[in-house]
Design a protein around this motif. Structure first.
Motif, short mmCIF file in Angstrom:
data_model
loop_
_atom_site.label_atom_id
_atom_site.label_comp_id
_atom_site.label_asym_id
_atom_site.label_seq_id
_atom_site.Cartn_x
_atom_site.Cartn_y
_atom_site.Cartn_z
N ARG A 164 54.85 -84.37 4.29
CA ARG A 164 54.53 -84.40 5.72
C ARG A 164 53.41 -85.41 6.00
NH1 ARG A 164 53.67 -81.03 10.35
NH2 ARG A 164 55.78 -80.22 10.12
N SER A 165 52.38 -85.43 5.15
CA SER A 165 51.26 -86.37 5.35
C SER A 165 51.75 -87.81 5.29
CB SER A 165 50.18 -86.14 4.29
OG SER A 165 49.60 -84.86 4.44
N ALA A 166 52.66 -88.08 4.35
CA ALA A 166 53.20 -89.44 4.21
C ALA A 166 54.03 -89.83 5.44
CB ALA A 166 54.04 -89.54 2.94
N ILE A 167 54.78 -88.85 5.98
CA ILE A 167 55.57 -89.12 7.20
C ILE A 167 54.64 -89.37 8.38
CG2 ILE A 167 57.17 -88.07 8.86
CD1 ILE A 167 58.45 -86.59 6.46
N ARG A 168 53.57 -88.57 8.49
CA ARG A 168 52.60 -88.77 9.56
C ARG A 168 52.00 -90.18 9.51
NH1 ARG A 168 49.60 -82.95 8.94
NH2 ARG A 168 50.50 -81.91 10.76
N ARG A 169 51.65 -90.62 8.29
CA ARG A 169 51.08 -91.96 8.16
C ARG A 169 52.05 -93.03 8.67
NH1 ARG A 169 48.95 -89.77 3.11
NH2 ARG A 169 50.76 -90.53 1.94
N GLY A 186 57.12 -86.56 17.77
CA GLY A 186 56.97 -86.50 16.32
C GLY A 186 55.61 -86.03 15.87
N THR A 187 55.45 -85.97 14.55
CA THR A 187 54.17 -85.52 13.96
C THR A 187 53.32 -86.74 13.64
OG1 THR A 187 55.16 -85.48 11.76
CG2 THR A 187 55.21 -83.44 13.02
N HIS A 188 52.00 -86.61 13.86
CA HIS A 188 51.08 -87.75 13.69
C HIS A 188 49.78 -87.34 13.00
CE1 HIS A 188 53.12 -90.94 15.98
NE2 HIS A 188 53.63 -89.95 16.70
N LEU A 189 49.05 -88.36 12.55
CA LEU A 189 47.71 -88.16 12.02
C LEU A 189 46.77 -87.77 13.16
CD1 LEU A 189 47.59 -91.50 9.98
CD2 LEU A 189 47.99 -89.22 9.01
N ASP A 190 45.57 -87.29 12.80
CA ASP A 190 44.57 -87.05 13.85
C ASP A 190 43.59 -88.21 13.95
OD1 ASP A 190 43.03 -86.71 11.59
OD2 ASP A 190 42.79 -84.55 11.83
N ASN A 191 43.69 -89.15 12.98
CA ASN A 191 42.84 -90.35 13.02
C ASN A 191 43.55 -91.47 12.28
OD1 ASN A 191 40.61 -92.26 12.00
ND2 ASN A 191 39.51 -90.95 13.45
N THR A 192 43.54 -92.68 12.85
CA THR A 192 44.30 -93.79 12.26
C THR A 192 43.77 -94.21 10.89
OG1 THR A 192 42.93 -95.41 13.44
CG2 THR A 192 44.98 -94.70 14.51
N ALA A 193 42.50 -93.88 10.59
CA ALA A 193 41.91 -94.27 9.30
C ALA A 193 42.67 -93.63 8.13
CB ALA A 193 40.43 -93.89 9.24
N LYS A 194 43.30 -92.47 8.38
CA LYS A 194 44.02 -91.76 7.32
C LYS A 194 45.33 -92.46 6.95
CE LYS A 194 42.10 -87.23 8.47
NZ LYS A 194 42.40 -85.83 8.88
N MET A 195 45.70 -93.47 7.74
CA MET A 195 46.93 -94.20 7.47
C MET A 195 46.81 -95.05 6.21
SD MET A 195 48.75 -96.92 10.02
CE MET A 195 47.85 -98.35 9.46
N GLY A 196 45.60 -95.52 5.92
CA GLY A 196 45.44 -96.46 4.81
C GLY A 196 45.83 -97.85 5.24
N SER A 197 46.23 -98.68 4.28
CA SER A 197 46.61 -100.06 4.60
C SER A 197 48.09 -100.15 4.98
CB SER A 197 46.33 -100.97 3.40
OG SER A 197 44.93 -101.01 3.15
N PHE A 198 48.43 -101.25 5.64
CA PHE A 198 49.78 -101.47 6.17
C PHE A 198 50.25 -102.85 5.76
CE2 PHE A 198 52.39 -103.30 9.57
CZ PHE A 198 53.37 -102.33 9.75
N ARG A 199 51.52 -102.94 5.35
CA ARG A 199 52.04 -104.26 4.95
C ARG A 199 53.49 -104.40 5.38
NH1 ARG A 199 53.58 -106.49 -1.01
NH2 ARG A 199 53.82 -108.67 -0.48
N ILE A 200 53.82 -105.52 6.04
CA ILE A 200 55.20 -105.84 6.42
C ILE A 200 55.90 -106.44 5.21
CG2 ILE A 200 56.66 -107.30 7.87
CD1 ILE A 200 54.55 -107.03 10.08
#
Length: 612
Positions: A343-348, A455-469
């Motif tokens: 679930r955490s990974a999907i939220r990210r 959908g389900t989301h984080l409560d803070n964007t910092a928990k997303m970590g890094s992003f790469r296309i």
């Protein structure tokens, strides 16, 4: 004048009232519509009232371009099915009538500004999306022009075949092939055949069309529906209550069980089944977000492993899975637990999708709209409307905006709001989605990204970590697709990349920091070595050529050479042939290169200038 019978629909809509109030003969003569026709006349040099055929074409173009502009504004894109197919046919029919008026280049897109100008007083969205609408129409016109060009060649071949046989009827099978394979309109085939003195077997054409529809209908049947999507599981069973936004565990009650396509009262260990509960924390696959996984259990008595969750039309959450232990009965109380790591990974990934949508509109323009998405654990697939490949610089900019939003640590707030209030806050709705009076709004960074979303989301964007296309490519006309990673998947990708760099550095006997310079040096060395080898080969070939010429047979004043070699590739054979021609203008040579490993023979024949 009041009607004697009131409250009866007379068909007197707004446009017919306009015809009456402006004292004109038809809808096409109303000022807002006639202004569009005037623009079409300006582009086609055909004037209203000159002839019946021209009037028909002008009306078709006017009507179809109005419809197309509004459809595209509402999110419809040209395609080969459903409403997209309707739009494609409208645009192609309008373009076809442009050709009848003598216009062979795209011109419909130039009418868009006039259509918007006549309607923007009540439809503000039209002006906001003008560049997007214009590009969709222009691209479709250009594609159709290519279709027509390709179809004309095929038509000419078919026509020649009918004439050779002395036939006066153009077959319905050929007309259908032109339509089905090459997108050639039947009315165009009929007219062109008539110009050549042939009629089209339209009855056979319609039969082919009907058979195609039947095949399509059977294909849809074969696909089937989600097994129990339309089943209510009994009148007394209520819709499942989803309580998973803030909880990972909840109590529930088993309301229905399906196994082997039948409703069951109980099932035992090893059975594959669907379980319906009164409430659940497991998110059903919706809006591009994949379903949660987890377990449903009862105090050590039984356990059911959930591998998919789907929501049916009656609002029941169907938990698909297998009984790991015990016997499950309807009416059992149970505990529902989601796989929290998944679930955490999907939220990210889902929160990253919202930030990506915002970044794309910021970099590419406001015409960008989401055209589909798939949100998986730490993976994002995002389709969006745009008409050209993104440049490397644009991809870097988009990634930077998303990563900066993560570094800023924006709070993510979700609220249920009246739809009008949500729109006032700037919340973005998805094309084609239907919303109720109350909508769920996800706000990241106090207005940075505001979207309607269930959908389900984080409560803070910092928990997303890094992003790469990872990639950007075309998936359909006017639709691009980005695939990206975030969270732990980003770390795994980074680790694999770093390991590859270290291994490459070891092979090149250097450090990761110096790997580019070493690779460049290595390639330069390889280039120099190849040049040296080629020079050495040239010397060897020159010596061999002299020996061949000495041993050549003299036939009628020509030096004839035959040979076979297993140590020469095709390029070497050609080089040997060139040397022979240069050395002896009267040479005739046939050489065979034999590749034993691949059981292949290459033959080369050469003649000097005097021998030709």
């Amino acid at each position: 004048t009041e009607l004697s019978q009131k409250n009866i629909d007379t068909g007197m809509g707004l446009e017919r009232l306009a015809v009456v109030s402006q004292n004109v003969n038809s809808l096409f003569d109303v000022d807002t519509v006639m202004n569009i026709t005037n623009k079409v006349s300006e582009l086609t040099y055909a004037h209203y009232g000159e002839s019946h055929n021209k009037d028909v074409s002008l009306r078709v173009i006017t009507d179809h371009i109005r419809s197309a502009v509004f459809m595209i504004c509402d999110g419809v894109l040209p395609s080969n099915e459903g409403r997209g197919y309707v739009l494609r046919r409208l645009l192609r029919r309008a373009a076809r009538h442009g050709k009848l008026l003598g216009v062979n280049d795209p011109f419909l897109f130039e009418v868009v500004d006039t259509v918007i100008g006549e309607n923007e007083c009540e439809y503000k969205d039209l002006r906001e999306k003008q560049s997007y609408i214009t590009r969709v129409i222009k691209t479709e016109e250009e594609n159709f022009a290519r279709t027509i060009d390709g179809g004309l060649k095929i038509f000419a071949e078919m026509l020649a075949g009918h004439k050779e046989k002395g036939e006066s009827v153009f077959s319905g099978d050929d007309a259908f092939k032109l339509y089905d394979t090459y997108g050639f309109p039947i009315d165009l085939t009929v007219e062109m055949a008539a110009d050549e003195g042939l009629t089209v077997d339209e009855k056979s054409f319609r039969k082919n069309m009907q058979e195609q529809k039947e095949r399509a209908r059977e294909a849809r049947k074969a696909l089937g529906d989600l097994g129990w999507a339309d089943v209510e599981f009994g009148k007394d069973i209520p819709a499942t209550q989803f309580v998973g936004y803030d909880n990972s565990v909840t109590d529930g009650k088993v309301l229905a069980i399906v196994a082997e396509d039948e409703l069951r009262e109980e099932i035992g260990e090893g059975a594959e089944a669907i379980i319906v509960l009164d409430q659940t924390t497991m998110y059903a696959e919706m809006g591009g977000q994949v379903a949660d996984h987890g377990t449903i259990s009862r105090d050590g008595e039984w356990e059911f492993e959930v591998t998919d969750v789907q929501k049916n039309k009656g609002g029941k959450f169907m938990h698909y899975g297998v009984v790991k232990s015990g016997v499950i009965k309807t009416g059992d109380r149970c505990t529902v637990s989601i796989d929290e790591e998944r679930r955490s990974a999907i939220r990210r990934a889902h929160s990253a999708t919202h930030l990506l949508d915002k970044a794309l509109r910021e970099v590419l323009g406001e015409h960008v709209h989401q055209a589909g998405s798939l949100v998986e654990p730490d993976r994002v697939r995002f389709d969006f409307t745009h008409f050209s490949a993104m440049t490397p610089e644009e991809i870097v900019k988009v990634s930077k905006i998303v990563n900066n939003a993560a570094l800023e640590g924006y709070n993510v707030v979700t609220e249920n709001l009246p739809i009008e209030e949500a729109k006032k806050r700037g919340a973005i709705a998805l094309f084609g989605e239907k919303y109720g009076d109350i909508v769920r709004v996800v706000d990241m960074g106090n207005g940075f990204s505001v979207e309607f979303c269930g959908g389900t989301h984080l409560d803070n964007t910092a928990k997303m970590g890094s992003f790469r296309i990872m990639s950007e490519a075309s998936v359909a006309s006017g639709v691009r697709r980005i695939e990206a990673v975030t969270g732990k998947e980003y770390l795994r990708q980074a680790e694999r990349l770093e390991l590859s760099i270290h291994r490459a550095a070891e092979e090149l006997k250097t450090t990761p920091k110096e790997i580019v310079a070493r690779a460049h040096s290595f390639m330069t060395e390889m280039h120099d070595m190849r040049q040296g080898m080629e020079k050495l080969k040239d010397k060897l070939f020159s010596g061999e050529v002299e020996r061949f010429l000495v041993a050549a047979k003299d036939i009628g004043g020509l030096k004839v050479i035959t040979m076979s070699r297993s140590d020469l590739d095709t390029a070497d054979l050609r080089k040997m042939g060139d040397f022979l021609k240069d050395k002896a203008p009267n040479v005739v040579a046939v050489m065979a290169g034999i590749d034993h490993e691949n059981s292949k023979i290459t033959l080369l024949c050469v003649c000097g200038k005097e021998a030709i």
